[in-house]
Each structure stands twice: as C-alpha cells, then as structure tokens.
Write an enzyme that holds these catalytic residues in place. Sequence first.
Site, PDB file in Angstrom:
ATOM      1  N   ALA A  49       0.833  -1.202   0.000  1.00 15.83           N
ATOM      2  CA  ALA A  49       0.000   0.000   0.000  1.00 15.83           C
ATOM      3  C   ALA A  49       0.870   1.254   0.000  1.00 15.83           C
ATOM      4  O   ALA A  49       1.750   1.410   0.848  1.00 15.83           O
ATOM      5  CB  ALA A  49      -0.915   0.005   1.215  1.00 15.83           C
ATOM      6  N   LYS A 109       7.654   4.412  15.981  1.00 18.23           N
ATOM      7  CA  LYS A 109       7.855   4.772  17.385  1.00 18.23           C
ATOM      8  C   LYS A 109       6.905   5.884  17.840  1.00 18.23           C
ATOM      9  O   LYS A 109       6.412   5.866  18.966  1.00 18.23           O
ATOM     10  CB  LYS A 109       9.303   5.170  17.665  1.00 18.23           C
ATOM     11  CG  LYS A 109       9.805   6.445  17.005  1.00 18.23           C
ATOM     12  CD  LYS A 109      10.493   6.155  15.715  1.00 18.23           C
ATOM     13  CE  LYS A 109      11.039   7.396  15.046  1.00 18.23           C
ATOM     14  NZ  LYS A 109      11.680   7.054  13.755  1.00 18.23           N
ATOM     15  N   GLU A 133      10.176  -4.337  17.133  1.00 18.03           N
ATOM     16  CA  GLU A 133      11.616  -4.290  17.371  1.00 18.03           C
ATOM     17  C   GLU A 133      12.277  -3.121  16.646  1.00 18.03           C
ATOM     18  O   GLU A 133      13.210  -2.496  17.161  1.00 18.03           O
ATOM     19  CB  GLU A 133      12.266  -5.600  16.939  1.00 18.03           C
ATOM     20  CG  GLU A 133      13.751  -5.696  17.222  1.00 18.03           C
ATOM     21  CD  GLU A 133      14.077  -5.711  18.708  1.00 18.03           C
ATOM     22  OE1 GLU A 133      14.621  -4.689  19.189  1.00 18.03           O
ATOM     23  OE2 GLU A 133      13.778  -6.702  19.375  1.00 18.03           O
ATOM     24  N   VAL A 136      12.722   1.268  17.885  1.00 21.70           N
ATOM     25  CA  VAL A 136      13.560   1.976  18.854  1.00 21.70           C
ATOM     26  C   VAL A 136      14.976   2.225  18.367  1.00 21.70           C
ATOM     27  O   VAL A 136      15.480   3.333  18.464  1.00 21.70           O
ATOM     28  CB  VAL A 136      13.577   1.232  20.203  1.00 21.70           C
ATOM     29  CG1 VAL A 136      14.601   1.845  21.156  1.00 21.70           C
ATOM     30  CG2 VAL A 136      12.199   1.278  20.836  1.00 21.70           C
ATOM     31  N   GLY A 191      22.501  12.363   4.047  1.00 23.38           N
ATOM     32  CA  GLY A 191      21.266  11.599   4.186  1.00 23.38           C
ATOM     33  C   GLY A 191      20.978  11.131   5.595  1.00 23.38           C
ATOM     34  O   GLY A 191      20.034  10.375   5.829  1.00 23.38           O
ATOM     35  N   ASP A 205      12.244  12.630  18.533  1.00 24.16           N
ATOM     36  CA  ASP A 205      12.393  11.243  18.093  1.00 24.16           C
ATOM     37  C   ASP A 205      12.918  10.376  19.244  1.00 24.16           C
ATOM     38  O   ASP A 205      12.385   9.299  19.524  1.00 24.16           O
ATOM     39  CB  ASP A 205      13.353  11.181  16.901  1.00 24.16           C
ATOM     40  CG  ASP A 205      13.665   9.766  16.456  1.00 24.16           C
ATOM     41  OD1 ASP A 205      12.862   9.181  15.715  1.00 24.16           O
ATOM     42  OD2 ASP A 205      14.717   9.231  16.860  1.00 24.16           O
ATOM     43  N   LYS A 209      11.133   7.107  21.671  1.00 21.57           N
ATOM     44  CA  LYS A 209      11.818   5.837  21.939  1.00 21.57           C
ATOM     45  C   LYS A 209      12.018   5.625  23.438  1.00 21.57           C
ATOM     46  O   LYS A 209      11.919   4.493  23.934  1.00 21.57           O
ATOM     47  CB  LYS A 209      13.152   5.812  21.196  1.00 21.57           C
ATOM     48  CG  LYS A 209      12.974   5.833  19.679  1.00 21.57           C
ATOM     49  CD  LYS A 209      14.282   6.066  18.945  1.00 21.57           C
ATOM     50  CE  LYS A 209      14.058   6.099  17.442  1.00 21.57           C
ATOM     51  NZ  LYS A 209      15.296   6.400  16.678  1.00 21.57           N
ATOM     52  N   GLY A 306      18.544   3.591   8.776  1.00 21.19           N
ATOM     53  CA  GLY A 306      18.911   3.143   7.435  1.00 21.19           C
ATOM     54  C   GLY A 306      17.974   2.049   6.953  1.00 21.19           C
ATOM     55  O   GLY A 306      17.391   1.311   7.755  1.00 21.19           O
TER      56      GLY A 306
END
Length: 433
Positions: A49, A109, A133, A136, A191, A205, A209, A306
């Site tokens: 999707a 998260k 998993e 975080v 990046g 962010d 976490k 990544g």
Amino acid sequence: MSTPQAPAALRVALLGCGVVGTQVVRILLEHSEELTARVGTKLELAGIAVRDTSIKRDPIVPAHLLTEDAEQLVQSVDLVVEVMGGIEPARTLITRALESSATVITANKALLAQHGPELYETADRVGVDLSFEAAVAGAIPIIRPIRDSLAGDKIKRVLGIVNGTTNYVLDQMTKDGLSLETAVKDAQELGYAEADPTADVEGHDAAAKAAILASLAFHTRVSLKDVACEGITSVTADDVAWASKSGHVIKLLAICEQTAGGVSARVHPALVPLGHPLSTVGGAFNAVFVEAENAGPLMFYGQGAGGAPTASAVMGDLVSAARNRLSGAKGAGESTYADLEILDPGEATTRYQVRLSVADKPGVLARIADVFAANGVSIETVTQAPRADKHGAALLVVTTHAGTEAALAKTVRQVADLDVIEEVMSVLRVEGS
C-alpha cells in the site's frame, strides 16, 4: 494425534514503500526460500500500500502489487508490516488489521509512544501479536532482550543513544570542531538528517523511543507526554571543547530510571565520561546501555537507522510472528503489572557541570559555594582559570554531586542572579559515571 497441516503460504501486506519498505521487499523476494525454511511455510507478499502508485520506484518492487487501497489490503492478509510512519493513517490501518485478526509488525515509534496502549489492548483482545523491534534502535535487538531475555531480572536503568542524526552531529562537532549548524548541514547532505531536522535535534524522536523503553523496562505505561525532553540546539562548539577538557564527550541520551519513588524518563544532552562504553559510540550509530540487578551492565550497539538495518529488525519480527501464527502461539504482550508512579521531571536525580564567567576577585567562589550549600547541592570539583579574552574576568567550571533536577536548576538560577556572575555560559548534566 495428527499435526495440523501448515497453510501453503502466509499472506503479507506492506504499508509504505520508502527506504525501509523497499528493503523489506528485497529481503522477502531475494531470500524467499530461506525464509520459507525458517518459518515453515512461504511468506507471500500479497500487496504494497502506497499513497501514489504512479511514483517511480526501485525495480525490485513489483509494480503489480502496488495499491492505494490500504484498508482493503490489511483486511485480507495474515500479517501486516507497517513502515509508513506518522500517526494517521497508520493508526487506523493497524487497528483495522488487528480487528481482522492479522498479526502486525510496525517500526512506528511515534505511534506507539502516543497510542501504544490502545493498540496493545486490541491485539490482546483479538489474540494476535503486535511486534515493534524496529521502532527503537534500527537493527539493534533491544525490545526482545528487555522484554524476554531479562524477564527474570530487574532493570534499574536504561541509557540510550537512540538517534543517529544527533549522534553524528555531536560526533562531528567533537572530532572536527564544527558548529552545530555546519554539522547538521553535513548530516543532511549525507542523508543522515531530513530537510527539516526538528524531530531529531529537538529530541522528539529520542523521546518517543524513551517512552517505549521505559514502558518495557519497568512494566508501567509511560507515554510521550511523560518524557522530559531537551534537544541539542543549545549545544555549542565551545561546550564540546570544554567537555573534552574535563574528560567527557557530549551525547544526546534517552534516560529511563526506576527508583523507590517511581519511574522517570527524560531526553537531554549529557556529559558522558570518556571511560564509559557510550562515549565511544560514533557517527550515526546507536547504543543502549542497560543496568540490571543480576545481569549487571549490558550494552547493545549497532546501526540505528537506514533501510537495510531497519528492515533486518522488521524481518526478525516478521519471522517470529509468522512462526507464532503457524503454531497457534502468541508472543509477549504489554506488561503493566507494576503500574509505578511517573515521577515529576524535577524529582529525577542527576549531576550538573556549570560553566560560569565571573568577576576575578576575592570572595567570588565563597559566595557561589554558599548558594549551592543553601540548596543542599554538594560541589564535587571546581576548576578556575583567567579569561584570556576578557580582563578582570575568570572562568569557573563547577561539577556537582548527584542531586534532584529541581534543586540543581534552582541553584543555577540563584547563582545567575549574583552580582559577581557575568554569565552562565553552559549547564550540562553528567551521566554514566
């Protein structure tokens, strides 16, 4: 007694096909036979999707599997992998999937930190797994070790470098003496940082976490609003240089602690002693340092972001969840039995290093020491040196023993009001010593 026959395939839906989603597709297709052997039946990618099917994508992504009808897709499969991010429509789609008895794997998260409890409750009621998993620390296995491997132990504290962007920025400032602005720009060009790096540099962010880690470690619901959050935007090249002189390195830490009073979770830049394992974590890498009552100190280290690293964590959840589905088992759900009090941020215990510009005359140190003593804050060390750039002024670097955040902050405010203080140049917490 005959064993139920495994289905010919388990159908998998993928929500989102960005950097991580594309790598999930690649692993599913390139390692199909190996995954079949590990699971016990084929993992069939049934649909992907996306918001716009007309966008050009990596050739590995089968165009015929793309759809803009995510809601229909999640109600027709066995397992749903969500890597689209954001709160909506992810929240609605995951809820639909769970209510349709699909197992869900997510890397989201922000969603879990804000709406985790309602999603856990839905998964529990229906009797399916909700795994996360990858939410975080990218490729680093940390959710399962805390939830499963340390289930028989008591975790006292978690210190985490859980945001690769800020770790890269601070590392560049440390190694090359760059300003924050220049280091962020470098991170964007490589990046490591988004065009708008606010969520990273402001600590949001990492705070999401921290909420997840604290909830797992202390069997207590900790939401994003419970996490005290301070980013790295006030950290200067001068701060970084002075950190090095005092035997420290600056890291943005997520800190989760259980004390006799309850649970605290916070995110802020901190001075980490050079001898601590977290001090050596460089570049865009992540690390989580866990202090357990019986296991002692443990550190989990690796790539925290990544496409391929995060997809690795997603696939680990997918294989485990698929095995559970075949066997009729269910993984560990939310554990909130402890239901500990969430402490006010001012009750957290820490140490401060305060750098002051003061009048270079007798009696200054005594007046500063009196303010610390009046607030019950003990001074550990004081370093004094003349200011080469300003006649009649001196630099004082005061490091405290542990005290409450409230007492330390009050002390700094009162010191700043003294007529012998020219400037409070920086206030940094000291952690990990």
